[in-house]
Design a protein around this motif. Sequence first.
Motif, PDB file in Angstrom:
ATOM      1  N   UNK A   1       0.834  -1.198   0.000  1.00 56.07           N
ATOM      2  CA  UNK A   1       0.000   0.000   0.000  1.00 56.07           C
ATOM      3  C   UNK A   1       0.873   1.254   0.000  1.00 56.07           C
ATOM      4  N   UNK A   2       0.386   2.281  -0.692  1.00 53.72           N
ATOM      5  CA  UNK A   2       1.027   3.593  -0.693  1.00 53.72           C
ATOM      6  C   UNK A   2      -0.086   4.637  -0.660  1.00 53.72           C
TER       7      UNK A   2
ATOM      8  N   UNK B   1      -3.241   2.446  -8.766  1.00 52.04           N
ATOM      9  CA  UNK B   1      -4.637   2.753  -9.096  1.00 52.04           C
ATOM     10  C   UNK B   1      -4.688   3.952 -10.046  1.00 52.04           C
ATOM     11  N   UNK B   2      -4.221   3.732 -11.278  1.00 54.92           N
ATOM     12  CA  UNK B   2      -4.070   4.836 -12.214  1.00 54.92           C
ATOM     13  C   UNK B   2      -5.419   5.386 -12.656  1.00 54.92           C
TER      14      UNK B   2
ATOM     15  N   UNK C   1      -6.833   7.423  -9.864  1.00 56.84           N
ATOM     16  CA  UNK C   1      -6.038   8.643  -9.703  1.00 56.84           C
ATOM     17  C   UNK C   1      -6.380   9.658 -10.787  1.00 56.84           C
ATOM     18  N   UNK C   2      -6.521   9.179 -12.016  1.00 60.48           N
ATOM     19  CA  UNK C   2      -6.884  10.073 -13.118  1.00 60.48           C
ATOM     20  C   UNK C   2      -8.251  10.700 -12.878  1.00 60.48           C
ATOM     21  N   UNK C   3      -9.190   9.895 -12.368  1.00 62.87           N
ATOM     22  CA  UNK C   3     -10.528  10.422 -12.072  1.00 62.87           C
ATOM     23  C   UNK C   3     -10.464  11.505 -10.995  1.00 62.87           C
ATOM     24  N   UNK C   4      -9.653  11.266  -9.968  1.00 59.50           N
ATOM     25  CA  UNK C   4      -9.532  12.246  -8.892  1.00 59.50           C
ATOM     26  C   UNK C   4      -8.992  13.579  -9.421  1.00 59.50           C
ATOM     27  N   UNK C   5      -8.022  13.506 -10.333  1.00 60.38           N
ATOM     28  CA  UNK C   5      -7.388  14.717 -10.864  1.00 60.38           C
ATOM     29  C   UNK C   5      -8.285  15.484 -11.831  1.00 60.38           C
ATOM     30  N   UNK C   6      -9.233  14.784 -12.441  1.00 61.52           N
ATOM     31  CA  UNK C   6     -10.037  15.438 -13.496  1.00 61.52           C
ATOM     32  C   UNK C   6     -11.488  15.694 -13.105  1.00 61.52           C
ATOM     33  N   UNK C   7     -12.028  14.987 -12.125  1.00 60.07           N
ATOM     34  CA  UNK C   7     -13.422  15.162 -11.710  1.00 60.07           C
ATOM     35  C   UNK C   7     -13.496  16.260 -10.651  1.00 60.07           C
TER      36      UNK C   7
END
Length: 934
Positions: free
Chosen positions: A503-504, A581-582, A585-591
């Motif tokens: 985990x990270x 979890x790419x 992560x992408x969803x978090x950055x764009x939503x």
Amino acid sequence: MVETAKLAGFDKVIGFDMGGTSTDVAHYDGEYERAFDTEVAGVRVRAPMMRIHTVAAGGGSILHFEAGRFQVGPDSAGANPGPACYRRGGPLAVTDANVMLGKLVPDYFPAIFGPNQNERLDTDVVAGQFADLASKAGDSRTPEAVAEGFVTIAVENMANAIKKISVQRGYDVTEYLLNCFGGAGGQHACLVADALGMEAVLVHPFSGLLSAYGIGLSSVFASRQQALVKPLSDASRGEIDATIDDLRKAVFAELSEQGISEADLSWRPILQIRYDGTDTALPVPFDGSLDTARKDFEAAHKAQFGFVYDNKPMVVEAISVEGQDARPAGRDEADVGIEDANASTDERRRMFCEGAWHEAGVYRREGLAPGNRVAGPALIIESHQTIVVEPGWEAQITAKDHVLMRRVEKKRRQAALGTEADPVMLEVFNNLFMSIAEQMGVTLQNTAYSVNIKERLDFSCAVFDRTGALVANAPHMPVHLGSMDRSVETIIRLNEGDIHPGDVFALNAPYNGGTHLPDITVVTPVFEDAGKEILFYSASRGHHADVGGTAPGSMTPLATTVDEEGVLFDNFRIVERGRFRETELHDLLTDHPYPARNPHQNIADLKAQIAANEKGVAELRKMVTHFGLDVVEAYMGHVQDNAAESVARVLERLPDVSEYEYPTDTGQAIKVKITVDRDKREATVDFTGTSPVMKNNFNAPEPVARAAVLYAFRVMVENNIPMNAGCLRPINIIIPDGCMLRPSYPAAVVAGNVETSQHVTNAMFGAMGALANAQGTMNNLTFGNAQYQYYETICSGSPAGRMNDGRGFGGTSGVHTHMTNSRLTDPEVLELRFPVLLEDFHIRDGSGGTGKWNAGNGTRRTIRFLEQMECAILSSHRSHPPRGVAGGGDGKVGKTEVRRLSGEVETLKACDQTVLEAGEAVIVTTPTAGGFGR
């Protein structure tokens, strides 16, 4: 180094050159390594040169016992007065430690010391001074044990230097020969090899003259290099071949002038290849096959950085061609007959090693024949140096008359240490913990995508204990390092019972352990082998070029709520049991109402942070394997205890009560009162009276103010201690709820991290009467559009002040101060990666505050845009000048201007945002620091 190793039959070699004031180390594995970006005496040089790393550890390095720790250097006794044993009144140095240990014997030195230059080395003064040191240490340690402790520290410093040019770059040094030269190298070579797990050491007969001898052995060589910056593809093949041909002609022209025919030359074309969008180019020999070059680059990238990108274009940044005279050159060291036998001697001396006295044989070099073997402990006396053969090692005279030492008894890798604090091991562990954080930083810098992290070095790496307390950090960003433990503590608290191997976590939430949104902290737990118990944490924080918000660069000066500043990471599990979890992560950055403008860049930099943490995990595991978990955990506590004691001593020099009020351009004020309790050896730092939260973004989360307090007291220590959680143990910090240093959601905070942190630091030093105000701002300049985003901080001069002993000092011009020490992007990189032109960047003479000691001068920076860009400035001291202290004069205010196409020059507010058209320029004139004294 290389040629003598080849003569001895070795093709993988670490050069170890230890002289009187410094040690130089270099790496060779079949090809000479050259660096294109080198730092010499603090100055960065971009030019091809041999990759050699130097540390301040030599025979003349001065020995200190300060703050409960033994320390070696970096100051040196030099040749005059030299070490104490030279009879010139010099200080104790590494050479004296070897005299004390019996590893340097006065009888074998010429009688050239003393006022009449007719005496031997002085053993009496050495013994007396080490006895005094042993008494000061107060732990019943014998004088010779003290001396061995200092040698241990020096050896670890040199071993860490070798790690920088080998282990940090993916090489396994245990497979290498340690080629030892320099006047002091022979005394320490076996110990340095043991510290690195190396098992072979070569000492050439001319080791004291090896640099000069190497010139005679080397063949004539010439090289030429030319930038290309073209894709590594078939479409570029014609230009690659043409460039190689042109460079080859230039090299041949030079070599032919020295009488070398083309038939006698060997050729070596090299491509400097990097991934598109990165700035780290690796040299790859080119045999004519682009596919082979691509594979070789990936192999080199994997070895050095631990990963390769999938389907990422590669770029040939530059091409070099090397031509070399292939004819045999130099002296032919012929083999002679050997007589395989143990050497014998009647000379014996006592030598202290491994904690005890031993009887060591003394062998004259001229009396040893090829084939003779000498078992340690022993001394081999040469005309120009002493070679120490440590226990467990054996020296053999080879057929070429070299001294080749090999370890013949297995070295115990599990160190037999107790868990009580030891002044020697305290320094060793300080350096080891620091070295781990530095290795993490190298990994992050090399693997990052953005200019912000790779070029400006706006990142920090650190190691934490199992509770989340900061243990050690590399010398990165002070504002990060004093606040990162809050992020780690938050991850521990919010995920208790739900943290697993692999985990990270990522976090930037300002009200929950973070500072401001661009600073994303990545936290990795370090589990024991069974994967059930967390032992430590490694963490890295990087300032991302953009995390969304209303302005490119996420440093909008106009935000009044945190959502306008970008995307919030609040305990985001970025890697789950080994799976990155790419998508999530992408969803978090764009939503988000104001999404990240370049999520690909964010993801690449976050991967680099994860890789840096993994480097820390691996190195911490190695440390546990070597020393044992109980010892490592104990010393994690001891280094914090040591830092706490160092700060407690500083408090004794402060007045009982001191206060300071610091006005800001926003109309807010920082008030601080420092009260010292001399009985408890504690201080209370009280910010009561500081202005409340306002509708601006100068509100600083509590970890930021805490980081500034930690930094200020760490600076006041003056000694070389790690900045860790122990520094704050004697400090009680009071920050009232609702004030600008303790905001709550949804208050905007982006300037709190970069501006208010500087204000708090100035207020702290002002209260302690130690420093005038620094420029009090980072001059945060951001610009960008949908395609480009860039952020930089702009330096000014440092303030004048005084040391704890009352000595005053002036400031330095054009440097970053206090809570930032990032560097500016090189003009070449800036103009290559962004459509801008750096017109001007200069130091403004006479602009610093005056006084008995003057402040350093400020700077002016002009950037012209080549296409339309949004531009924002977030700054301070545009209306209030930084103040002098103790009667010193104030500095000057700064200003930010825009030069329009019409020729009109428009002055922006301290916090402002505008649009610049192609051809328009922004001009930043920095405020300047105050002077000290009348």
